[in-house]
Write a protein that holds these residues in place. Sequence first.
Motif, mmCIF file in Angstrom:
data_model
loop_
_atom_site.group_PDB
_atom_site.id
_atom_site.type_symbol
_atom_site.label_atom_id
_atom_site.label_comp_id
_atom_site.label_asym_id
_atom_site.label_seq_id
_atom_site.Cartn_x
_atom_site.Cartn_y
_atom_site.Cartn_z
ATOM 1 N N SER A 182 26.857 41.480 41.115
ATOM 2 C CA SER A 182 27.548 40.288 40.576
ATOM 3 C C SER A 182 28.976 40.280 41.183
ATOM 4 O O SER A 182 29.982 39.803 40.698
ATOM 5 C CB SER A 182 27.734 40.685 39.040
ATOM 6 N N SER A 183 29.081 40.318 42.667
ATOM 7 C CA SER A 183 30.165 40.162 43.384
ATOM 8 C C SER A 183 30.172 40.022 44.776
ATOM 9 O O SER A 183 28.697 40.162 45.299
ATOM 10 C CB SER A 183 31.285 41.338 42.985
ATOM 11 N N ASN A 184 30.941 39.457 45.581
ATOM 12 C CA ASN A 184 30.820 39.623 46.911
ATOM 13 C C ASN A 184 31.346 41.016 47.436
ATOM 14 O O ASN A 184 32.316 41.539 46.811
ATOM 15 C CB ASN A 184 31.615 38.332 47.456
ATOM 16 N N ALA A 185 30.716 41.377 48.784
ATOM 17 C CA ALA A 185 31.159 42.757 49.093
ATOM 18 C C ALA A 185 31.747 42.537 50.410
ATOM 19 O O ALA A 185 31.648 41.760 51.265
ATOM 20 C CB ALA A 185 29.859 43.355 49.392
ATOM 21 N N ALA A 211 39.428 32.518 47.755
ATOM 22 C CA ALA A 211 40.932 32.940 47.752
ATOM 23 C C ALA A 211 41.315 34.057 48.457
ATOM 24 O O ALA A 211 42.404 34.073 49.095
ATOM 25 C CB ALA A 211 41.358 32.996 46.237
ATOM 26 N N ALA A 212 40.523 35.243 48.212
ATOM 27 C CA ALA A 212 40.865 36.389 48.695
ATOM 28 C C ALA A 212 40.945 36.294 50.343
ATOM 29 O O ALA A 212 41.780 36.850 51.035
ATOM 30 C CB ALA A 212 39.687 37.576 48.391
ATOM 31 N N LEU A 213 40.102 35.535 50.984
ATOM 32 C CA LEU A 213 40.109 35.494 52.487
ATOM 33 C C LEU A 213 41.280 34.608 52.872
ATOM 34 O O LEU A 213 41.619 34.644 53.920
ATOM 35 C CB LEU A 213 38.664 34.626 52.861
ATOM 36 N N ARG A 214 41.603 33.613 52.120
ATOM 37 C CA ARG A 214 42.506 32.720 52.246
ATOM 38 C C ARG A 214 44.262 33.633 52.319
ATOM 39 O O ARG A 214 44.820 33.389 53.281
ATOM 40 C CB ARG A 214 42.773 31.474 51.396
ATOM 41 N N THR A 242 34.812 41.412 45.316
ATOM 42 C CA THR A 242 35.558 40.372 44.557
ATOM 43 C C THR A 242 34.686 39.391 43.530
ATOM 44 O O THR A 242 33.487 39.321 43.878
ATOM 45 C CB THR A 242 36.287 39.372 45.379
ATOM 46 N N SER A 243 35.145 39.215 42.483
ATOM 47 C CA SER A 243 34.553 38.584 41.532
ATOM 48 C C SER A 243 35.543 37.829 40.623
ATOM 49 O O SER A 243 36.757 38.214 40.562
ATOM 50 C CB SER A 243 33.378 39.385 40.630
ATOM 51 N N ALA A 244 35.007 36.898 39.898
ATOM 52 C CA ALA A 244 36.124 36.277 39.008
ATOM 53 C C ALA A 244 36.752 36.968 37.947
ATOM 54 O O ALA A 244 37.781 36.622 37.683
ATOM 55 C CB ALA A 244 35.423 34.923 38.180
ATOM 56 N N THR A 245 36.136 37.849 37.411
ATOM 57 C CA THR A 245 36.728 38.731 36.215
ATOM 58 C C THR A 245 37.184 40.266 36.905
ATOM 59 O O THR A 245 37.760 41.031 36.334
ATOM 60 C CB THR A 245 35.801 39.178 35.289
ATOM 61 N N THR A 246 36.857 40.628 38.117
ATOM 62 C CA THR A 246 37.370 41.728 38.706
ATOM 63 C C THR A 246 38.346 41.559 39.770
ATOM 64 O O THR A 246 39.096 42.700 40.245
ATOM 65 C CB THR A 246 36.084 42.820 39.316
ATOM 66 N N PHE A 247 38.509 40.211 39.924
ATOM 67 C CA PHE A 247 39.498 39.963 41.244
ATOM 68 C C PHE A 247 39.260 40.625 42.643
ATOM 69 O O PHE A 247 37.992 40.564 43.073
ATOM 70 C CB PHE A 247 40.902 40.266 40.812
ATOM 71 N N VAL A 248 40.013 41.512 43.143
ATOM 72 C CA VAL A 248 39.865 42.466 44.146
ATOM 73 C C VAL A 248 39.707 43.785 43.638
ATOM 74 O O VAL A 248 40.586 44.457 43.171
ATOM 75 C CB VAL A 248 40.903 42.159 45.276
ATOM 76 N N THR A 249 38.450 44.553 43.759
ATOM 77 C CA THR A 249 38.263 45.913 43.150
ATOM 78 C C THR A 249 37.914 46.720 44.402
ATOM 79 O O THR A 249 36.756 46.559 45.113
ATOM 80 C CB THR A 249 37.292 45.972 42.092
ATOM 81 N N PRO A 250 38.599 47.930 44.804
ATOM 82 C CA PRO A 250 38.312 48.680 45.668
ATOM 83 C C PRO A 250 36.852 49.508 45.503
ATOM 84 O O PRO A 250 36.516 49.665 44.313
ATOM 85 C CB PRO A 250 39.386 49.903 45.831
ATOM 86 N N LEU A 271 45.525 43.180 48.985
ATOM 87 C CA LEU A 271 44.701 41.780 48.407
ATOM 88 C C LEU A 271 44.815 41.576 46.904
ATOM 89 O O LEU A 271 45.028 40.412 46.390
ATOM 90 C CB LEU A 271 43.450 41.543 48.957
ATOM 91 N N ARG A 272 44.645 42.622 46.153
ATOM 92 C CA ARG A 272 44.507 42.754 44.641
ATOM 93 C C ARG A 272 46.094 42.183 44.044
ATOM 94 O O ARG A 272 46.042 41.307 43.435
ATOM 95 C CB ARG A 272 44.057 43.959 44.222
ATOM 96 N N GLY A 273 46.897 42.880 44.706
ATOM 97 C CA GLY A 273 48.294 42.514 44.320
ATOM 98 C C GLY A 273 48.606 41.311 44.535
ATOM 99 O O GLY A 273 49.239 40.521 43.801
ATOM 100 N N ILE A 274 48.447 40.746 45.714
ATOM 101 C CA ILE A 274 48.949 39.269 46.097
ATOM 102 C C ILE A 274 48.028 38.199 45.214
ATOM 103 O O ILE A 274 48.576 37.144 44.884
ATOM 104 C CB ILE A 274 48.874 39.065 47.489
ATOM 105 N N TYR A 275 46.816 38.467 44.953
ATOM 106 C CA TYR A 275 45.879 37.697 44.270
ATOM 107 C C TYR A 275 46.377 37.510 42.931
ATOM 108 O O TYR A 275 46.469 36.577 42.349
ATOM 109 C CB TYR A 275 44.230 38.220 44.331
#
Length: 283
Positions: A182-185, A211-214, A242-250, A271-275
């Motif tokens: 349920s996320s992009n890898a 958003a993360a790639l930008r 990345t996903s809508a509810t996990t944002f960026v998760t290692p 990336l998580r921090g700036i997102y």
Amino acid sequence: MSRIVYVNGKFLPEEDAKISVFDRGFLFADAVYEVSSVLNGKLIDNEGHMWRLKRSLDELEMQHPASAEEIETIQKTLIEKNGIEEGLVYLQVTRGAADRDFTYPANTKPSLVMFTQKKNLLESPQAKVGITVITSPDIRWQRRDIKTVSLLAASMAKMQAKAAGADDAWLVEDGFVTEGSSSNAYIVTQDGTVVTRHLGNEILAGITRKAALRLAEEEGIKIEERSFTVDEALAAAEAFVTSATTFVTPVVSIDGQKIGDGTPGPIAQKLRGIYMEEALKAS
């Protein structure tokens, strides 16, 4: 007080919410959905979710139940009625109710359902320590770019991960990772390049992915949108989703093998921090 949900023009207590047994979402998974995050009572990246909803509906030749502006008004009303400061709004559109037939019925009225969930997004424990994933064969249909409610294969992959003591699964097709259940890898190579699969019918065009790639590009991080193998992932310096509810998760391990030193990597954390910083400003 009971949670208030939205069903076809009415705001109702959840126990009073009903959909026809002839609804094609129930009979055929003939339906699409979106999930928008809520921070400080405000929708995050909702414009992107409305764009993708329109695309999914158009790809399935499904009638639009309302305009994007009307849908957002309903979303905001639900947020207010349920007192959601942090969490999500789920929305689902089906082709509507009709006697069971594989062909699309003519002139059905689409069903629109929405509900909210309270959820801790900002202080996610998994984001602090990272998640573990296993790899699993990607057995889903070939139009994963359409965000349909047909999620049984993804649920099976998540259950396989749970049985293995992992947090989630990365799906693999022809030796290449497609995406998470349920996320992009993503992986980060040893030279600091972020690699994620290119867009196409094989994966969902994630709103958080975009958003993360930008943000990565703005930070001067090199990006490659291409397929990558499981072996490449295992040899990576770090990995994340990345996903809508996990944002960026290692991601800290794949199939029981540590990625990097087995702790959240610096690029994923950055990336998580700036997102999150950008999302909070927008909210």
